[in-house]
Write a protein that holds these residues in place. Structure first.
Motif, PDB file in Angstrom:
ATOM      1  N   ALA A  82       0.708  -1.410   0.245  1.00 36.16           N
ATOM      2  CA  ALA A  82      -0.070  -0.093  -0.040  1.00 36.16           C
ATOM      3  C   ALA A  82       0.928   1.321   0.049  1.00 36.16           C
ATOM      4  O   ALA A  82       2.109   1.183   0.646  1.00 36.16           O
ATOM      5  N   ILE A  83       0.435   2.177  -0.705  1.00 33.99           N
ATOM      6  CA  ILE A  83       1.345   3.417  -0.515  1.00 33.99           C
ATOM      7  C   ILE A  83       1.480   4.145   0.754  1.00 33.99           C
ATOM      8  O   ILE A  83       2.348   4.809   0.915  1.00 33.99           O
ATOM      9  N   THR A  84       0.652   3.678   1.757  1.00 34.12           N
ATOM     10  CA  THR A  84       0.849   4.039   3.040  1.00 34.12           C
ATOM     11  C   THR A  84       1.649   3.137   3.801  1.00 34.12           C
ATOM     12  O   THR A  84       1.867   3.406   5.075  1.00 34.12           O
ATOM     13  N   THR A 104       3.941   0.551  -5.681  1.00 34.94           N
ATOM     14  CA  THR A 104       2.559   0.870  -4.352  1.00 34.94           C
ATOM     15  C   THR A 104       1.309   0.910  -5.233  1.00 34.94           C
ATOM     16  O   THR A 104       1.276   0.962  -6.283  1.00 34.94           O
ATOM     17  N   LEU A 105       0.457   0.337  -4.244  1.00 32.29           N
ATOM     18  CA  LEU A 105      -1.020   0.440  -4.555  1.00 32.29           C
ATOM     19  C   LEU A 105      -2.037   1.345  -3.758  1.00 32.29           C
ATOM     20  O   LEU A 105      -1.432   1.809  -2.488  1.00 32.29           O
ATOM     21  N   LEU A 106      -2.700   2.002  -4.349  1.00 37.28           N
ATOM     22  CA  LEU A 106      -3.605   3.075  -3.762  1.00 37.28           C
ATOM     23  C   LEU A 106      -4.284   2.429  -2.730  1.00 37.28           C
ATOM     24  O   LEU A 106      -4.712   1.308  -2.921  1.00 37.28           O
ATOM     25  N   SER A 107      -4.435   3.171  -1.652  1.00 34.82           N
ATOM     26  CA  SER A 107      -5.263   2.833  -0.394  1.00 34.82           C
ATOM     27  C   SER A 107      -5.779   3.958   0.370  1.00 34.82           C
ATOM     28  O   SER A 107      -4.852   4.782   0.723  1.00 34.82           O
ATOM     29  N   GLU A 108      -7.000   3.910   0.762  1.00 34.09           N
ATOM     30  CA  GLU A 108      -7.481   4.949   1.590  1.00 34.09           C
ATOM     31  C   GLU A 108      -7.366   4.812   3.070  1.00 34.09           C
ATOM     32  O   GLU A 108      -6.910   5.506   3.866  1.00 34.09           O
ATOM     33  N   GLN A 116      -6.664  -5.835  -6.152  1.00 31.10           N
ATOM     34  CA  GLN A 116      -5.594  -4.918  -6.515  1.00 31.10           C
ATOM     35  C   GLN A 116      -4.323  -5.706  -6.963  1.00 31.10           C
ATOM     36  O   GLN A 116      -3.497  -5.133  -7.715  1.00 31.10           O
TER      37      GLN A 116
END
Lengths: 351, 351, 351, 351
Positions: A82-84, A104-108, A116
């Protein structure tokens, strides 16, 4: 000042300290080959229902992440995260320093989903120029995530399934694993994690130990020569028994869960207080970290008596902050905080 | 099949070939210390109006990028680049393999702006946890970008100004530099680039040479020991004179510009044909790469006679493709293509 | 000045040049996927009697060494090599730059013996602290060695046997392979090498090509994803066909051997002349490099007319020097040199 | 079993343990920014007579070596060290894993001399092919060495002088620094070391601490951004105060010297006993490690009651072994050992 700014502000849980005192004069061999380490390994294997697991002890999280990841990947491969994710955001490029890109994969919310991973994997292999692109080589997740969110058993099962289909080892960063295990949010047990991940670690530093992370390697193909990697990355503690003693104490009779439960209970009380007062939470965390969105006036008011950490500015008038609890968080301090929250005059600012 | 798929489909420009033939039996010292390299250096310094520049010759683009970037950064630093930048997207993690993260900036057109660099720089230094984050260590741009777009003189001046204020060396990847220099779009000269960048390279491979990239180091502090780096990264060609001969030929009397002009002229004819027919362009490129958005039927029809490369799917019915020109592109082939575009029956699909 | 200082002083063999000219306008796909590369692969597989070999083309020797070695080793492993090996001595730490130690074995002549590998391997595994020591991960040899010496078939068989027993891939650096193949000294054929090594390369740069090294991977477990590594290390030439065309020419009808034979024949004439005059040779080379030990007066006298390279000082009065031959060495120049050697007045200085 | 096998067999010195207990519930900021670390820094600066020194705390020796060395070198540079140096021999290639070769110098006793550094430096720069060779970038020494030998003030002055002339930072590995400081052998003080080295570290792990090494950076040009490097290499302890508390205790009133003196006194008693009995010593160590050469029968006899470590086989009948002392070595146990040595019947085997 009453501190809620992180979960590593104090020394160590009294029972661990006691054991360090009791064993201080014992003479043991070095580098994790002593009996305490052996006992700790046995307890952890049992807790994971995984008698064939290899268990190693390292000192800190970044060290553990870079040691594990660089031991798995070939030079042209990267770690999907995750990008975070901690390895993507807060380890000063420790993974890249071992030669590997973090993909990285986007993640809220700090988590990534099976779908993903599947998409990234297929995008790679369907790209005719894929030899010019870093190949996904493993998947890194944090449980709980850096935002306090957790994976459910079904989410982890799906992720594990996709990873196995794609031939991607699944690695779980468990720096705060205990808080995830006891979270009302997650139905994942240690045994589930051991069954679904190829390698993971059980964090000690943030859950009552002085320091230390216990790496559990489930996948046989990742076990070979792991002690060489620990040594090369500077993680093979001379007095390895210090790690053994701590994890022995944490796992011989459930202290790890006891600590985790206490911290999460304290955190949920804080959460309730903010929610009841009408504040929003940035992330829906049921673990030991809470992320209320608070107006500046509230921050100033609470900041006089309590420490917490700034997470991110929302706009000119409010910010996300983090309140953390741990084994050392005193109930009376939490109650004081709750009283003060109740007394605040700004309950509906997010409304 | 008439090929427009890339700008490296043929051998080398006839005048370069002629010189390689003429000099073939000459005996020279190795590793770039011969007279041809020396002449080429002199021509390039003159073309850049930069008599103190250090000029080195390497073989290919990825090699050049990784050699330059790893020579500049300290271990905790990363290279700031557009997310579409070649080092970020298409070099199999060559930069990470030297230990450094690529810090990406969003970009629609392949370029980055001064303001973005400033923001990233300030975000880093204003973050109280910055020691846990990769420090920006240099700025990488491509001119023209991977999408055929170019920087104007004022854009590069602003970027250079910000980089100097922030202490970040500015590195320009000029794999297709010639096409940028002659583009109607850009008012940037080689001398401007030499004045505004700390280091850049003049691409040969894609502009008529067999192979070869000429690195120009302007900033004195980046010059030291550069030949060691070339050797370590495998770029010090034994028969270095091959590079010298090629760049000598390209720069002694303007062949580099001649080649670039021809290719861009051919590309603009193709662009016009697509635009007149009503097709949209994905990027507003005035260089040798053109990116029309074409419906599947058109792709199939043109694909029978012409080769071009798939760039990206727009939706189920249309895709972005790339048409490339070079020194070797024949005008009669371009005219054939234009005829065939005119005859297409799908001119208003994007409308 | 008549030059014998190295084997890369000229351009390329006329037949290769001719083919580059003939094919110059052909349009081919890039990155080694063209027909010339495919043909060259077929010829090389046949020459190696190894139809399952994977064949890849890279540009230079250091690049090839670092790409192969870093593709094989895990992070805690090193490459075993003679202390005189090119990777140990003359590549600016290219192997270490990929993260791996070179584990050196003593060698007088540039070769290593099976017994030495066995001893190092056993010393490692018998050391109780072996996890604190770099693990041997592959064996690197050069044939001919950097000193012009060669392995016999029985020597290579023993080395190969030990390597297989120890699980150590055997990698042969063949930068000057042709000269070894035709040496009177060695009974090793390409097919033997393919049978006994896990991976090796056939040098082009020093044997008539402009540049280029052909990697032959025999061991299936080393084949996976190799093109990613080439790209990452900067060795994937855009105009890959240049490499294909050169190796096609070298291997379609025996040019590689023809060139090698010529150079070795010239070298043996030079060797004879020095020996007959009473000079000692530092190494017993039957390949294209000769290492006479010459007194200063002789060096000065010959140095006026011929170039050669200083190898190492013996004492205040004499030095080892190197005379090199290649495809481009003219017999009349060799005869001139021999005449001048005969005329020297210092024939018995070493006696 | 009475253990003399190493100096890290027990927990920590009782006074350190006491302080860890006393401070356990204190709340402090993380990552070495707490008051205990600040106090420890002040004490160490004072002990080094170096008020401008930067002082950082890391966890272990290999980690400290790789962090310091990789922070100093550029990619083409290597660390000069004795062939017996810890970084060359016993850190699983940790330095190479950061991209750098260890350039080894021969050494019988574990030390290197100024003259050797000078020679290596000149050999590099006088070699016309030096760009193909790893450039010496710093000098690494251990004091005491891995063999218990020490540098005298004049030796270190010469070494420092040569290093400064050559522009090579001098780095001292002080994993056992205390034992060197109190050795009768060496007239070097901490202030001397601070004056003569560019960077060094004060070992805690082997001198009474649970763990921890205090890095002292003297040379201003090496100070920049050092905390980033600690983080990247996994050495930035979350509960950094643990390191601060330990070094505070070691340096506030001379405990570091007290511990060192005790251990060396015990070691000298053991040394005397062996020497008086007629045994030879492999190295002339006046520090806490002793290396007697003992016949197999003696090893077997002593081995029943005492543990020590095998160092190296001399021949079929005798071996070098190591006896180590520490803060925890009890005088009564040393006296028992001495009694048993006196009773041995093999006193003149080496005669």
């Amino acid at each position: 000042m009453i501190r809620f700014e992180n979960d590593y502000a104090e020394g160590t849980h009294p029972r661990i300290l006691k054991r360090l005192i009791e064993t201080n004069e014992e003479q043991t061999p070095g580098y994790g080959t002593d009996e305490h380490c052996e006992n700790a390994r046995t307890y952890i294997r049992k807790a994971c229902d995984a008698e064939n697991a290899d268990v190693h002890f390292l000192v800190g999280g970044t060290q553990t992440n870079m040691t594990i990841i660089s031991s798995i990947l070939r030079p042209h491969q990267g770690a999907v995260a995750a990008i975070t994710g901690h390895i993507a955001a807060h380890e000063t490029g420790a993974i890249e320093a071992t030669g590997h890109k973090v993909l990285t994969l986007l993640s809220e919310d700090g988590k990534i989903q099976a779908e993903q991973v599947k998409e990234l994997y297929e995008a790679h292999w369907n790209d005719v120029t894929h030899e010019h692109i870093v190949q996904p080589g493993l998947v890194y997740i944090s449980h709980p995530s850096e935002n306090g969110t957790t994976y459910s058993k079904s989410e982890l099962e799906e992720l594990s399934k996709v990873c196995r289909e794609c031939g991607l080892p699944l690695f779980m960063d468990g720096a705060r694993l205990g808080y995830g295990l006891v979270s009302k949010d997650s139905d994942l047990s240690l045994a589930d994690i051991a069954r679904l991940c190829d390698v993971f670690y059980i964090g000690g530093t943030k859950i009552g130990a002085m320091f230390g992370e216990a790496v559990v390697i489930m996948n046989d193909s990742l076990k070979k020569d792991f002690r060489y990697f620990i040594k090369q990355k500077g993680g093979l503690l001379a007095k390895g028994r210090l790690l053994g003693i701590q994890f022995e104490t944490l796992f011989e009779d459930g202290l790890y869960y006891e600590i985790s439960n206490h911290a999460v209970e304290m955190a949920m009380m804080i959460r309730e207080a903010f929610v009841e007062k009408g504040f929003s939470l940035k992330y829906d965390s049921k673990t030991n970290q809470q992320f209320p969105i608070l107006p500046n006036e509230v921050l100033m008011k609470l900041g006089k008596k309590y420490s917490f950490s700034m997470w991110e500015k929302v706009d000119a008038t409010q910010s996300v902050v983090r309140f953390c609890t741990s084994w050392a968080t005193k109930k009376e301090n939490v109650e004081l905080l709750i009283e003060d929250i109740k007394k605040l005059e700004y309950g509906c600012v997010n409304g």
